[in-house]
Design an enzyme around this catalytic site. Structure first.
Site, PDB file in Angstrom:
ATOM      1  N   SER A 125       0.822  -1.213   0.000  1.00 26.59           N
ATOM      2  CA  SER A 125       0.000   0.000   0.000  1.00 26.59           C
ATOM      3  C   SER A 125       0.854   1.259   0.000  1.00 26.59           C
ATOM      4  CB  SER A 125      -0.889  -0.004   1.248  1.00 26.59           C
ATOM      5  OG  SER A 125      -1.519   1.239   1.437  1.00 26.59           O
ATOM      6  N   TYR A 150      -2.549  -0.254  10.404  1.00 29.81           N
ATOM      7  CA  TYR A 150      -2.663  -0.858   9.076  1.00 29.81           C
ATOM      8  C   TYR A 150      -1.430  -0.530   8.237  1.00 29.81           C
ATOM      9  CZ  TYR A 150      -3.768  -1.204   4.145  1.00 29.81           C
ATOM     10  OH  TYR A 150      -3.687  -1.474   2.803  1.00 29.81           O
ATOM     11  N   LYS A 154       1.852  -3.016   6.653  1.00 27.82           N
ATOM     12  CA  LYS A 154       2.358  -3.070   5.273  1.00 27.82           C
ATOM     13  C   LYS A 154       3.859  -2.788   5.240  1.00 27.82           C
ATOM     14  CE  LYS A 154      -1.427  -4.293   3.343  1.00 27.82           C
ATOM     15  NZ  LYS A 154      -1.556  -5.675   2.840  1.00 27.82           N
ATOM     16  N   TYR A 178      -0.304  -0.278  -3.772  1.00 25.05           N
ATOM     17  CA  TYR A 178      -1.520   0.277  -4.368  1.00 25.05           C
ATOM     18  C   TYR A 178      -1.783   1.664  -3.831  1.00 25.05           C
ATOM     19  CZ  TYR A 178      -2.816  -4.745  -4.099  1.00 25.05           C
ATOM     20  OH  TYR A 178      -2.860  -6.096  -4.112  1.00 25.05           O
ATOM     21  N   PHE A 179      -2.505   2.389  -4.680  1.00 22.32           N
ATOM     22  CA  PHE A 179      -3.051   3.637  -4.195  1.00 22.32           C
ATOM     23  C   PHE A 179      -4.529   3.361  -3.828  1.00 22.32           C
ATOM     24  CE2 PHE A 179       1.074   4.782  -5.093  1.00 22.32           C
ATOM     25  CZ  PHE A 179       1.328   6.010  -4.519  1.00 22.32           C
ATOM     26  N   ASN A 200     -14.141   2.074   2.823  1.00 21.35           N
ATOM     27  CA  ASN A 200     -13.583   2.811   1.697  1.00 21.35           C
ATOM     28  C   ASN A 200     -14.583   3.847   1.190  1.00 21.35           C
ATOM     29  OD1 ASN A 200     -11.316   1.204   1.874  1.00 21.35           O
ATOM     30  ND2 ASN A 200     -12.000  -0.213   0.283  1.00 21.35           N
ATOM     31  N   PRO A 297      -8.631  10.180  12.526  1.00 18.91           N
ATOM     32  CA  PRO A 297      -7.260   9.804  12.895  1.00 18.91           C
ATOM     33  C   PRO A 297      -6.640   8.875  11.853  1.00 18.91           C
ATOM     34  CG  PRO A 297      -8.737   9.535  14.775  1.00 18.91           C
ATOM     35  CD  PRO A 297      -9.597   9.813  13.587  1.00 18.91           C
TER      36      PRO A 297
END
Length: 338
Positions: A125, A150, A154, A178-179, A200, A297
């Site tokens: 990510s 998160y 990554k 990824y974006f 999302n 946040p």
């Protein structure tokens, strides 16, 4: 070529399975269905004419992973999607994210290290860059202190893979950073199916547009951007899926320059939250009900990719616009509500 796709019933995973099968790969999916549905297999079969093998399995169970690889010794490549992926949720439940995202990765790598040769594609990510110093973001941009658990998983995941590759010449790996994936397959057979409240932006937009949600919250309009809202690089999910196939073929064909490589996967264009909302209103013909609320946040101001390396070295390029991807997302939303 037999390829394992972990999290293959998920949003990006299912689209990647379609592209793999279209290219003639034999695919086996592992998914625990914690944030997906077995019905996705029907959609994959409808598009490709072939139903992939599927095993419902929790990758957090080490012995189950060992048993799986013992039974499927002919697997030559793994695309690893299975992970928890919501920034906000990771802030609230950090241990869940460390267990699910790091432990499972280690168990899979341990099995691949036993093979004479193995190819591994990691679902990474752009969050590893944190708030980058300048835009667009290149692969050489420094990896910043993570803004969320998160993002940290990554970063840690990439470090674990890199360290493993250093001492395991038989393992070849590519991390795709990824974006912001969005959209749905043009066939309308598969798309994003979040369980509960979407984490999302785009599925929240489409769910609000169709009336499933009362309104959309825009987290902050006081960021240092042209319209005050966060900027992201929204990439169409089919473009992203194709990047995984290209990356896997690069490893199978021995075109990789090192046994661990990293590529940004985005469009190279930044769009704000309000621009995404206006895109939806344009393709749907509907006014979206949204309100500005406090910042969330873990969110960063801006992130969009420099895709030069992916375009020239990997030989991949995004083809779809934000409006095109949003249109497919809206078609999908209407279909699943019908």
């Amino acid at each position: 070529m037999k390829v394992l796709v972990t999290g293959g019933l998920g949003f990006i995973g299912s689209h990647t399975v379609v592209e793999l099968q279209t290219k003639g790969f034999e695919v086996i999916i592992i998914d625990d269905c914690s944030n997906s549905d077995e019905k996705v297999l029907i959609g994959i079969e409808a598009i490709t004419g072939k139903k992939p093998l599927f095993e419902k399995l929790d990758l957090k169970e080490k012995h189950s992973v060992e048993d799986f690889f013992q039974r499927h010794q002919d697997i030559t490549g793994v695309i690893h999607f299975a992970a928890s992926k919501a920034v906000g949720e990771s802030v609230e439940k950090p241990l869940l994210y460390y267990e699910n995202n790091i432990g499972t990765l280690i168990y899979i790598l341990k099995e691949l290290c036993k093979k004479n040769k193995a190819s591994f594609i990691f679902s990474s990510s752009c969050t590893v860059y944190g708030q980058a110093d300048k835009m667009p973001i290149t692969e050489d941009a420094p990896v910043k202190v993570a803004e969320s658990p998160y993002g940290n998983t990554k970063q840690m995941g990439e470090e674990i893979i890199a360290d493993t590759c250093k001492v395991t010449p038989s393992l070849n790996a590519i991390a795709l950073r990824y974006f912001n994936p969005m959209g749905a397959h043009p066939s309308g057979e598969i798309g994003e199916l979040p369980k509960g409240v979407p984490q999302n932006l785009v599925p929240f937009i489409t769910q609000t547009g169709i009336g499933l949600r009362k309104e959309l919250s825009v987290f902050g309009d006081d960021y240092p951007t042209p319209d005050g809202t966060c900027i992201r690089d929204y990439i169409y999910v089919v473009d992203l899926a194709k990047a995984h196939v290209v990356a896997l073929e690069r490893l199978f064909q021995g075109k990789n320059e090192k046994n661990y490589e990293v590529f940004n996967v985005g469009t190279g264009t930044g769009s704000s939250v309000l621009e995404a909302i206006h895109s939806f209103e344009k393709v749907s013909g509907r006014k979206l009900n949204y309100k500005i609320v406090d910042r969330r946040p873990g969110d960063i101001t801006s992130a969009y990719a420099d895709t030069t390396k992916a375009n020239t070295v990997l030989g991949w390029k995004a083809e779809y616009t934000l409006d095109e991807a949003m249109n497919y997302a809206w078609i999908w939303e209407q279909k699943i509500r019908d």
